[in-house]
Design an enzyme around this catalytic site. Structure first.
Site, PDB file in Angstrom:
ATOM      1  N   LYS A 199     -66.184  22.856   4.645  1.00  0.00           N
ATOM      2  CA  LYS A 199     -65.603  23.874   5.339  1.00  0.00           C
ATOM      3  C   LYS A 199     -64.149  24.417   4.945  1.00  0.00           C
ATOM      4  CE  LYS A 199     -67.684  21.519   9.556  1.00  0.00           C
ATOM      5  NZ  LYS A 199     -67.616  20.325  10.386  1.00  0.00           N
ATOM      6  N   LYS A 249     -80.819  21.590   6.519  1.00  0.00           N
ATOM      7  CA  LYS A 249     -79.903  21.017   7.952  1.00  0.00           C
ATOM      8  C   LYS A 249     -79.670  22.353   8.826  1.00  0.00           C
ATOM      9  CE  LYS A 249     -75.737  20.410   9.903  1.00  0.00           C
ATOM     10  NZ  LYS A 249     -74.328  19.983  10.266  1.00  0.00           N
ATOM     11  N   LYS A 299     -75.831  24.987  14.549  1.00  0.00           N
ATOM     12  CA  LYS A 299     -74.537  24.940  15.301  1.00  0.00           C
ATOM     13  C   LYS A 299     -74.645  26.553  14.568  1.00  0.00           C
ATOM     14  CE  LYS A 299     -73.019  21.442  17.878  1.00  0.00           C
ATOM     15  NZ  LYS A 299     -72.241  21.138  18.256  1.00  0.00           N
TER      16      LYS A 299
HETATM   17  P1  TYM Z   1     -72.171  17.867  16.081  1.00  0.00           P
HETATM   18  O1  TYM Z   1     -71.231  18.299  17.600  1.00  0.00           O
HETATM   19  O2  TYM Z   1     -71.609  18.441  14.341  1.00  0.00           O
HETATM   20  O3  TYM Z   1     -73.656  16.999  15.905  1.00  0.00           O
HETATM   21  C1  TYM Z   1     -74.412  16.362  17.339  1.00  0.00           C
HETATM   22  C2  TYM Z   1     -74.607  14.933  17.101  1.00  0.00           C
HETATM   23  O4  TYM Z   1     -76.189  15.393  16.705  1.00  0.00           O
HETATM   24  C3  TYM Z   1     -76.296  15.521  14.944  1.00  0.00           C
HETATM   25  N1  TYM Z   1     -77.169  16.360  14.333  1.00  0.00           N
HETATM   26  C4  TYM Z   1     -78.480  16.294  13.893  1.00  0.00           C
HETATM   27  N2  TYM Z   1     -79.307  15.946  13.993  1.00  0.00           N
HETATM   28  C5  TYM Z   1     -80.194  16.154  12.629  1.00  0.00           C
HETATM   29  N3  TYM Z   1     -81.248  16.973  11.892  1.00  0.00           N
HETATM   30  C6  TYM Z   1     -79.645  18.338  12.426  1.00  0.00           C
HETATM   31  N4  TYM Z   1     -79.790  19.032  11.429  1.00  0.00           N
HETATM   32  C7  TYM Z   1     -78.765  18.071  13.267  1.00  0.00           C
HETATM   33  N5  TYM Z   1     -77.701  18.668  13.350  1.00  0.00           N
HETATM   34  C8  TYM Z   1     -76.640  17.864  13.690  1.00  0.00           C
HETATM   35  C9  TYM Z   1     -74.902  14.605  14.404  1.00  0.00           C
HETATM   36  O5  TYM Z   1     -75.993  13.976  13.304  1.00  0.00           O
HETATM   37  C10 TYM Z   1     -74.667  13.716  15.614  1.00  0.00           C
HETATM   38  O6  TYM Z   1     -74.837  12.458  16.147  1.00  0.00           O
HETATM   39  N6  TYM Z   1     -68.305  14.312  14.010  1.00  0.00           N
HETATM   40  C11 TYM Z   1     -69.337  14.806  15.244  1.00  0.00           C
HETATM   41  C12 TYM Z   1     -69.238  14.327  16.562  1.00  0.00           C
HETATM   42  C13 TYM Z   1     -68.484  13.157  16.842  1.00  0.00           C
HETATM   43  C14 TYM Z   1     -68.395  12.014  16.852  1.00  0.00           C
HETATM   44  C15 TYM Z   1     -67.752  11.230  17.110  1.00  0.00           C
HETATM   45  C16 TYM Z   1     -70.243  11.293  16.254  1.00  0.00           C
HETATM   46  C17 TYM Z   1     -66.919  13.221  17.234  1.00  0.00           C
HETATM   47  N7  TYM Z   1     -66.797  11.892  17.296  1.00  0.00           N
HETATM   48  C18 TYM Z   1     -67.951   9.475  17.384  1.00  0.00           C
HETATM   49  C19 TYM Z   1     -70.011   9.563  16.829  1.00  0.00           C
HETATM   50  C20 TYM Z   1     -69.427   9.367  17.257  1.00  0.00           C
HETATM   51  C21 TYM Z   1     -70.326  15.986  14.878  1.00  0.00           C
HETATM   52  O7  TYM Z   1     -69.493  16.729  14.655  1.00  0.00           O
HETATM   53  O8  TYM Z   1     -71.143  16.412  15.069  1.00  0.00           O
END
Ligand code: TYM
Length: 332
Positions: free
Chosen positions: A112, A196, A199
């Site tokens: 990023k 991947k 978003k």
């Molecule tokens: P975020 O919002 O990017 O994504 C949410 C969840 O979706 C999963 N994910 C995927 N899994 C499979 N294939 C994909 N293409 C794909 N894209 C996204 C992510 O792995 C995630 O589980 N930092 C985290 C949010 C967060 C969090 C936490 C998670 C904040 N605090 C504490 C766990 C525990 C994030 O940005 O996820």
């Protein structure tokens, strides 16, 4: 019951099919055997500098999608990260236990930051994984269900937790395990099946849960495959077809082996038409449920108020323990 915590960032109007298959379906499955807490990571979303009114709206929409996906407020605690001030408070303590070099090695940060340049990159983006560690450690969570892209953030969380326990006593915090289900942990972009599904991708390779299902059907039908013309699961040499099989399996509950047999002597076109239909059959009622949740904001507020209260009870106990261990003078 052992505890689970996870969250998603409310950075867009809609979650993606990757969020749903990689994370949300796991969250739902874990509700029966764990004490589950799921949050909207709105503080994390601030790292992309969202427009204030949109962030608020997206936080609600994210909740509605959790509910529509099957997270049950009777069995899971649903809350907004910023409603529990202990997250930001513990993050400070943890940031004083995290190496600058250690945080600099996070690949998501590096990717990023490379896109945004030094001046566009905020300190918040840099300390993002520390806040995520605080999210997890505050609840003594034993397992954290996430997709593959969060693995490194879980590793740094474990390192920070172990460091705290070494310095301040072995039971200062619980060292969490990632819960990553290999078969579905990385859903790929339909146009670029070695990246991947994300978003931030702007192309036609992402399926958005709240997009018009017809658009999503079209995207499935124009997914990139290969020239071999044999439906076979082999991610190394056939990433596009394998990704379609993974999605098909996740949405229908049928095994990949079963799908391989059914499509063994059929063309890719058949697979795509049938998968497009399965996607529409999934999205249509999902969106109806989202709309119905969004039409009752008072009920959403009740869920969040109850969730925040429960989360704060746990979080305040953990924070008090950590404050005490690190030597902060209690206010009496
Ligand atoms: P975020 O919002 O990017 O994504 C949410 C969840 O979706 C999963 N994910 C995927 N899994 C499979 N294939 C994909 N293409 C794909 N894209 C996204 C992510 O792995 C995630 O589980 N930092 C985290 C949010 C967060 C969090 C936490 C998670 C904040 N605090 C504490 C766990 C525990 C994030 O940005 O996820």
């Amino acid at each position: 019951r052992p505890r689970i915590l996870s969250g998603m960032q409310p950075t867009d109007d809609s979650l993606t099919l990757g969020n749903y298959i990689g994370a949300l379906t796991q969250w739902v499955a874990l509700q029966d055997s764990y004490d589950t807490l799921y949050m909207m990571a709105d503080l994390h979303a601030l790292t992309v500098n969202p427009e204030p009114a949109r962030l608020r709206e997206r936080t609600r929409r994210t909740l509605a999608q959790y509910l529509a996906g099957g997270v049950d407020p009777e069995r899971s605690t649903l809350f907004v990260q910023s409603h529990v001030p202990e997250h930001a408070e513990l993050a400070w303590i943890l940031s004083c236990q995290t190496g600058f070099g250690e945080a600099s090695r996070m690949t998501q940060f590096k990717d990023k930051a490379a896109k945004q340049g030094t001046d566009g990159t905020t300190v918040g983006l840099f300390t993002y994984p520390v806040l995520m560690a605080a999210d997890i450690l505050l609840y003594d969570a034993e397992r954290v269900p996430v997709g593959e892209d969060q693995r490194q953030h879980l590793e740094i969380t474990r390192d920070i937790a172990e460091r705290l326990n070494t310095r301040f006593g072995h039971d200062t915090v619980v060292v969490p395990e990632p819960h990553i289900v290999k078969a579905v942990a990385k859903i790929y972009d339909l146009q670029e099946p070695t990246s991947k599904m994300s978003k931030s991708a702007t192309g036609k390779g992402t399926i958005w849960l709240l997009d018009d299902p017809k658009v999503s059907a079209k995207r499935i039908k124009s997914a990139v495959t290969d020239d071999e013309a044999v439906v076979r699961y082999d991610p190394a040499t056939k990433p596009g077809v394998s990704n379609l099989l993974t999605i098909f399996s996740a949405l229908t509950g049928r095994t990949v082996a079963d799908l391989e047999t059914e499509y063994a002597d059929k063309q890719y076109g058949h697979l795509k038409v049938d998968l497009a239909e399965a996607v529409v059959e999934f999205l249509t009622p999902f969106q109806e449920r989202v709309d119905s949740y969004l039409s009752d904001p008072a009920e959403l507020d009740r869920v969040l108020a109850a969730g925040a209260q429960k989360a704060r009870e746990i979080a305040s106990t953990t924070l008090a323990r950590v404050y005490d261990r690190v030597g902060l003078l209690p206010a009496s």
